[in-house]
Design an enzyme around this catalytic site. Structure first.
Site, PDB file in Angstrom:
ATOM      1  N   ASP A 173       0.859  -1.194   0.000  1.00 57.17           N
ATOM      2  CA  ASP A 173       0.000   0.000   0.000  1.00 57.17           C
ATOM      3  C   ASP A 173       0.889   1.237   0.000  1.00 57.17           C
ATOM      4  O   ASP A 173       1.881   1.286   0.724  1.00 57.17           O
ATOM      5  CB  ASP A 173      -0.903  -0.023   1.257  1.00 57.17           C
ATOM      6  CG  ASP A 173      -2.115   0.884   1.110  1.00 57.17           C
ATOM      7  OD1 ASP A 173      -1.920   2.100   0.902  1.00 57.17           O
ATOM      8  OD2 ASP A 173      -3.253   0.396   1.227  1.00 57.17           O
TER       9      ASP A 173
ATOM     10  N   ILE B  90     -28.551  16.480  -0.801  1.00 55.27           N
ATOM     11  CA  ILE B  90     -28.725  15.556  -1.928  1.00 55.27           C
ATOM     12  C   ILE B  90     -28.729  16.377  -3.212  1.00 55.27           C
ATOM     13  O   ILE B  90     -29.497  17.330  -3.342  1.00 55.27           O
ATOM     14  CB  ILE B  90     -30.046  14.761  -1.801  1.00 55.27           C
ATOM     15  CG1 ILE B  90     -29.966  13.828  -0.574  1.00 55.27           C
ATOM     16  CG2 ILE B  90     -30.326  13.951  -3.070  1.00 55.27           C
ATOM     17  CD1 ILE B  90     -31.218  13.020  -0.319  1.00 55.27           C
TER      18      ILE B  90
ATOM     19  N   TYR C 203     -12.903   5.866 -14.825  1.00 51.22           N
ATOM     20  CA  TYR C 203     -12.689   4.922 -13.717  1.00 51.22           C
ATOM     21  C   TYR C 203     -13.204   3.539 -14.110  1.00 51.22           C
ATOM     22  O   TYR C 203     -12.495   2.526 -13.960  1.00 51.22           O
ATOM     23  CB  TYR C 203     -13.399   5.445 -12.462  1.00 51.22           C
ATOM     24  CG  TYR C 203     -13.488   4.461 -11.318  1.00 51.22           C
ATOM     25  CD1 TYR C 203     -12.347   4.024 -10.645  1.00 51.22           C
ATOM     26  CD2 TYR C 203     -14.725   3.976 -10.893  1.00 51.22           C
ATOM     27  CE1 TYR C 203     -12.438   3.126  -9.584  1.00 51.22           C
ATOM     28  CE2 TYR C 203     -14.826   3.082  -9.833  1.00 51.22           C
ATOM     29  CZ  TYR C 203     -13.679   2.657  -9.186  1.00 51.22           C
ATOM     30  OH  TYR C 203     -13.778   1.767  -8.133  1.00 51.22           O
TER      31      TYR C 203
HETATM   32  N1  LIG Z   1     -15.836   1.338  -1.718  1.00 51.77           N
HETATM   33  C1  LIG Z   1     -16.644   0.962  -2.719  1.00 51.77           C
HETATM   34  O1  LIG Z   1     -17.861   1.192  -2.691  1.00 51.77           O
HETATM   35  C2  LIG Z   1     -16.087   0.208  -3.906  1.00 51.77           C
HETATM   36  C3  LIG Z   1     -16.980  -0.133  -4.933  1.00 51.77           C
HETATM   37  C4  LIG Z   1     -16.496  -0.808  -6.045  1.00 51.77           C
HETATM   38  C5  LIG Z   1     -15.155  -1.181  -6.107  1.00 51.77           C
HETATM   39  N2  LIG Z   1     -14.311  -0.832  -5.108  1.00 51.77           N
HETATM   40  C6  LIG Z   1     -12.888  -1.223  -5.235  1.00 51.77           C
HETATM   41  O2  LIG Z   1     -12.453  -1.815  -4.021  1.00 51.77           O
HETATM   42  C7  LIG Z   1     -11.051  -1.539  -3.833  1.00 51.77           C
HETATM   43  C8  LIG Z   1     -10.821  -0.964  -2.440  1.00 51.77           C
HETATM   44  O3  LIG Z   1     -11.537   0.274  -2.332  1.00 51.77           O
HETATM   45  P1  LIG Z   1     -11.760   1.017  -0.942  1.00 51.77           P
HETATM   46  O4  LIG Z   1     -13.144   1.556  -0.956  1.00 51.77           O
HETATM   47  O5  LIG Z   1     -11.315   0.150   0.177  1.00 51.77           O
HETATM   48  O6  LIG Z   1     -10.795   2.268  -1.131  1.00 51.77           O
HETATM   49  P2  LIG Z   1      -9.581   2.825  -0.238  1.00 51.77           P
HETATM   50  O7  LIG Z   1      -9.171   4.111  -0.863  1.00 51.77           O
HETATM   51  O8  LIG Z   1      -9.933   2.798   1.200  1.00 51.77           O
HETATM   52  O9  LIG Z   1      -8.473   1.707  -0.501  1.00 51.77           O
HETATM   53  C9  LIG Z   1      -7.570   1.753  -1.576  1.00 51.77           C
HETATM   54  C10 LIG Z   1      -6.181   1.518  -1.014  1.00 51.77           C
HETATM   55  O10 LIG Z   1      -5.253   1.487  -2.091  1.00 51.77           O
HETATM   56  C11 LIG Z   1      -4.113   2.264  -1.731  1.00 51.77           C
HETATM   57  N3  LIG Z   1      -3.525   2.752  -2.982  1.00 51.77           N
HETATM   58  C12 LIG Z   1      -4.027   3.692  -3.823  1.00 51.77           C
HETATM   59  N4  LIG Z   1      -3.213   3.866  -4.871  1.00 51.77           N
HETATM   60  C13 LIG Z   1      -2.172   3.010  -4.699  1.00 51.77           C
HETATM   61  C14 LIG Z   1      -1.003   2.724  -5.444  1.00 51.77           C
HETATM   62  N5  LIG Z   1      -0.730   3.380  -6.586  1.00 51.77           N
HETATM   63  N6  LIG Z   1      -0.147   1.778  -4.984  1.00 51.77           N
HETATM   64  C15 LIG Z   1      -0.392   1.130  -3.818  1.00 51.77           C
HETATM   65  N7  LIG Z   1      -1.482   1.376  -3.054  1.00 51.77           N
HETATM   66  C16 LIG Z   1      -2.366   2.291  -3.498  1.00 51.77           C
HETATM   67  C17 LIG Z   1      -4.634   3.367  -0.830  1.00 51.77           C
HETATM   68  O11 LIG Z   1      -3.654   3.933   0.011  1.00 51.77           O
HETATM   69  C18 LIG Z   1      -5.717   2.618  -0.047  1.00 51.77           C
HETATM   70  O12 LIG Z   1      -5.195   2.023   1.124  1.00 51.77           O
HETATM   71  C19 LIG Z   1     -10.656  -0.609  -4.982  1.00 51.77           C
HETATM   72  O13 LIG Z   1     -10.050  -1.381  -5.995  1.00 51.77           O
HETATM   73  C20 LIG Z   1     -11.975  -0.033  -5.469  1.00 51.77           C
HETATM   74  O14 LIG Z   1     -11.917   0.328  -6.829  1.00 51.77           O
HETATM   75  C21 LIG Z   1     -14.744  -0.136  -4.006  1.00 51.77           C
END
Ligand SMILES: NC(=O)c1ccc[n+]([C@@H]2O[C@H](COP(=O)([O-])OP(=O)(O)OC[C@H]3O[C@@H](n4cnc5c(N)ncnc54)[C@H](O)[C@@H]3O)[C@@H](O)[C@H]2O)c1
Length: 317
Positions: free
Chosen positions: A36, A208, A149
């Site tokens: 991370d 909203i 995205y």
């Molecule tokens: N939260 C949602 O509703 C949701 C919905 C659909 C998909 N997702 C996917 O789930 C995954 C996790 O999302 P989340 O909500 O926990 O987000 P988050 O931002 O809490 O977690 C993402 C993590 O990735 C790390 N990160 C970002 N860029 C990086 C890089 N270049 N190298 C290494 N680490 C990096 C960040 O520091 C963070 O800890 C993501 O892939 C996101 O696209 C989330």
């Protein structure tokens, strides 16, 4: 795959969803490494006595090579998750979400990782269907892929498919709908649950944008973790793409009401002009996830919101 004793790499493991996966993997008897860059993640989310934290970036070949050494299974969650930021900077979004994914896949393949799971997203946009199945076309219809995205996620997904089908690395794509729960913050400016809850806790009006009739499928983070563990264990999941949601639609107006009830605050709801051309509705078809993974979400929205509010109060976010 039996996870007991295996070395699991969770990219983005210091973030909201990834950190819950690390907790569960430790309970399953796995050894856990996290990669991370801490851009939005927080090391306080991790049990650092038990976890091997590599602070590094999925875009950096050297960081990725060190992170995959000796790994049996990858849970790829590191991402740029903010759709608005992807519009402002599509190249950065591509570099992290698409190129970063290929970087990890290639390094994983070279060191003999056995299974690779990726967190993808709702890529269906304005799909003209009541519930959306995984086979809904993403590239050949006008309705799908409404943001850079979604495009970068589908690009990463395409490489998972190729590595599975042509190179023999087992991969699984999990398309999360709107995930919420403890440790979700508003750092990345996404997540209506977090935004509304923090407003209500601060006794400020909930805002909203638009009529509030758009719907989303809100899924609790514990259920998302369960889908990951099932996809990791189940050999038949290899090569598959699976929706992870609840199959239940909730409008933004209904969400605001439920948040107000969970917080127990009497804050008003204010409507402002529409801000973005976001998609109208979302409801996951879970037939395939149920059939192959045996996945059935357990946590109702009211219960999940209570857990989130309690976490917000305890952690003081
Ligand atoms: N939260 C949602 O509703 C949701 C919905 C659909 C998909 N997702 C996917 O789930 C995954 C996790 O999302 P989340 O909500 O926990 O987000 P988050 O931002 O809490 O977690 C993402 C993590 O990735 C790390 N990160 C970002 N860029 C990086 C890089 N270049 N190298 C290494 N680490 C990096 C960040 O520091 C963070 O800890 C993501 O892939 C996101 O696209 C989330």
């Amino acid at each position: 795959m039996d996870l007991n004793g295996k070395l699991a790499l969770v990219t983005g493991g210091a973030g909201f969803i990834g950190s819950h996966i690390t907790d569960r993997l430790l309970r399953e008897g796995a050894r856990v490494r996290v990669l991370d860059n801490l851009s939005s993640g927080n090391p306080d989310n991790l049990n650092l006595a038990e976890i091997d934290l590599h602070q590094g970036d999925v875009r950096d070949d050297g960081d990725v090579r060190k992170a995959v050494e000796g790994v049996d299974i990858v849970f790829h969650h590191a991402a740029q998750i903010n759709p608005a930021r992807a519009v402002e900077n599509p190249l950065e979004d591509f570099e992290i979400n698409a190129r970063g994914t290929v970087n990890l896949l290639w390094a994983s393949f070279q060191v003999g990782v056995k299974k690779f799971l990726m967190a993808s997203t709702n890529v269906y946009g304005n799909a003209d269907m009541e519930v959306i199945p995984e086979h809904y076309p993403t590239l050949s219809t006008r309705e799908s892929l409404l943001s850079p995205y979604a495009a970068s996620k589908v690009c990463g997904e395409a490489y998972l498919k190729v590595f599975n089908d042509e190179l023999g690395l087992d991969t699984v794509r999990l398309r999360y709908f709107n995930v919420y729960g403890p440790r979700q913050t508003i750092k990345s400016e996404s997540g209506a649950v977090a935004i509304f809850t923090l407003r209500a806790l601060a006794e400020k009006p909930i805002i909203i944008f638009g009529a509030g009739t758009r719907t989303r499928d809100f899924v609790y983070v514990g259920d998302v973790v369960e889908a990951n563990i099932r996809a990791a264990r189940e050999d038949a999941a290899a090569g598959g793409v699976f929706n992870v949601g609840t199959g239940i639609e909730t409008s933004i107006n209904q969400l605001a009401e439920q948040v107000i009830e969970a917080v127990g605050a009497r804050v008003p709801v204010e409507h402002r002009g529409e801000r973005s051309a976001d998609f109208m509705s979302a409801r996951a078809d879970l037939a395939l996830s149920k059939k192959v993974l045996g996945f059935e979400p357990k946590v109702q929205l009211a219960e999940g919101l209570r857990a989130y509010v309690e976490w917000c109060r305890q952690s003081g976010v």
